[in-house]
Design an enzyme around this catalytic site. Structure first.
Site, PDB file in Angstrom:
ATOM      1  CB  SER A 126      -0.966  -0.038   1.185  1.00 29.80           C
ATOM      2  OG  SER A 126      -1.901   1.003   1.121  1.00 29.80           O
ATOM      3  CG  ASP A 129      -2.847   4.079  -1.455  1.00 31.63           C
ATOM      4  OD1 ASP A 129      -3.524   3.942  -2.492  1.00 31.63           O
ATOM      5  OD2 ASP A 129      -3.008   3.364  -0.441  1.00 31.63           O
ATOM      6  CG  ASP A 137      -3.021  -0.513  -2.359  1.00 33.77           C
ATOM      7  OD1 ASP A 137      -3.058   0.675  -1.976  1.00 33.77           O
ATOM      8  OD2 ASP A 137      -3.685  -1.419  -1.820  1.00 33.77           O
ATOM      9  CG  ASP A 185      -6.300   0.727  -0.819  1.00 29.61           C
ATOM     10  OD1 ASP A 185      -5.465   1.656  -0.749  1.00 29.61           O
ATOM     11  OD2 ASP A 185      -6.348  -0.206   0.013  1.00 29.61           O
TER      12      ASP A 185
END
Length: 450
Positions: free
Chosen positions: A101, A243, A245, A247
């Protein structure tokens, strides 16, 4: 007690326990073992962000899954929600995300979605832990002719782009909008620019040159100042920072002022209430969300429910109680009407649709909520400690809570992903809450350093 999984999957420094090739292969075996129920070819989707270690971990997981007689569908670098979408779209038995992440490139992680696109519940994660640590699966491996195969889905990115565009009202376009996006050199780099450009926007894209080591480095949702500065420089209409990833979303208005997740939730909740699309008139946030959001929801005629920190707990609360919208101050926004998890690009499209429909700038829309002063401080600890074990800490918190009264609150919690204790204090007086936070942090440091 959990030994591998934290609040958002397994995470750690790549090539160091638990993020080793050996553990990754065992996790692959465990997932495959758990999804095998009937006599047909099972399939598991695997995607990742842009970290250098992603290839190593991916190959290990693929080996583990195939060794148990289950096939693998590889989608390459794709945002976490995109992997959830492909998992359900392909009717796969599970989806695996290789990402840490917002963490630096040295870290990596493994997150798992079930066939319905939702993250695994705690009980299922504990089953995987047990299988990984017990080595019981070694006796269950199939014969050579029954091992799984790995293949690549070449159009996964295109499918996800089409899905995202379909969540934007067809009667609108983004023609006339100038949007600055920051993809953090992460998983959104090959998706976000196309989505907004194909809907008609002029796009200035930052963070779209991943090299395996620059993900989240001075850019993206953790460093919105880069996006905000570019918005001011170019006179753009809005800035969108994702960010690593994809999400999570942090936005800034046309003046370069960062608008946090609480304000974005308030904007979206107001629109959903107006359209009567907010199930039970309820917004699900977390214990970290500002008290100002609670006040704003009451004024709109809605309700605020708080879940534990982590988008998975927000989603669990939504599903359990039949709510349709929720999120976190940190930028995770979940629209269950469209997606099973937080999706930064999808959330951005919903905000842009509101701006288009209401013919208002983001700064005008953000007036729906006024934040209480809030301070959040992180104390990095040399060893794992519980605040409950700190002599006098509970009494200190109680004293300060009485001092703040009904117009303030204190929240102290350990991070689920790193050796950090977070201290959040909220109230009407900025100086007062800052002093309280400093005092509580100092109590934690004394124990940590002793």
């Amino acid at each position: 007690m959990r030994k591998l999984f934290g609040t958002d999957g397994i995470r750690g420094v790549a090539n160091v326990h638990p993020m080793t090739m050996e553990i990754a292969m065992q996790v692959g075996r465990a997932i495959a073992f758990l999804v095998k129920k009937e006599n047909y070819r099972h399939r598991i989707v695997i995607g990742k962000d842009t970290r250098l270690s992603g290839y190593m971990i991916e190959n290990a997981i693929v080996a583990g899954i195939c060794s148990m007689g289950v096939d693998v569908l590889l989608v390459g670098p794709l945002p976490t929600p995109g992997i959830a979408f492909i998992t359900t779209s392909m009717r796969a038995d599970a989806g695996v995300v290789i990402s840490a992440s917002h963490n630096p490139f040295q870290d990596n992680g493994i997150k798992i979605f079930f066939s319905d696109g939702f993250k695994l519940p705690d009980a299922m994660e504990l089953k995987i832990e047990d299988l990984v640590l017990s080595q019981r699966m070694l006796a269950l491996q199939p014969l050579a002719e029954e091992v799984g195969r790995a293949s690549r889905i070449d159009d996964a990115k295109g499918r996800y782009i089409v899905f995202l565009k379909n969540t934007f009202p067809k009667k609108y376009t983004l023609d006339g909008f100038h949007i600055v996006i920051d993809c953090a050199h992460g998983a959104t780099y090959g998706v976000a620019p196309h989505v907004f450009e194909e809907l008609g926007a002029k796009v200035t894209a930052l963070g779209i040159e991943p090299n395996g080591q620059n993900i989240n480095a001075g850019c993206g949702a953790l460093h919105p100042e880069l996006m905000a500065g570019k918005v001011k420089e170019l006179g753009a209409d809005i800035g969108l920072a994702f960010d690593g990833d994809g999400d999570r979303l942090i936005v800034c208005d046309e003046h370069g002022v960062v608008v946090d997740g609480d304000h974005v939730m308030a904007i979206c909740a107001k629109e959903l209430l107006a359209q009567r699309k907010s199930k039970k008139k309820t917004l699900v946030a977390t214990v970290m969300s500002n008290m100002g959001l609670e006040v704003a929801m009451k004024k709109m005629g809605g309700h605020l429910v708080r879940a534990d920190v982590g988008d998975r707990y927000v989603v669990e609360c939504m599903r359990k109680n039949g709510y349709s919208f929720g999120g976190e101050q940190s930028g995770h926004l979940v629209f269950l009407e469209h997606m099973t998890t937080g999706d930064g690009i999808l959330a951005a499209l919903q905000i842009l649709a509101i701006m288009k429909k209401r013919k208002k700038t983001l700064s005008e829309l953000a007036q729906v909520m006024q934040s209480f002063p809030q301070v959040l401080k992180n104390v990095r600890t040399a060893k794992k400690i519980s605040v409950d074990s700190i002599v006098g800490f509970a009494d200190a918190v109680k004293k300060y809570e009485m001092q703040l009264g009904d117009t303030g609150r204190i929240l102290v919690r350990p991070s689920g992903t790193e050796p950090v204790i977070r201290v959040m204090v909220e109230g009407l007086d900025s100086a007062e809450i800052n002093d309280i936070a400093d005092e509580l942090c100092e109590l934690i440091r004394r124990v940590s350093n002793s």
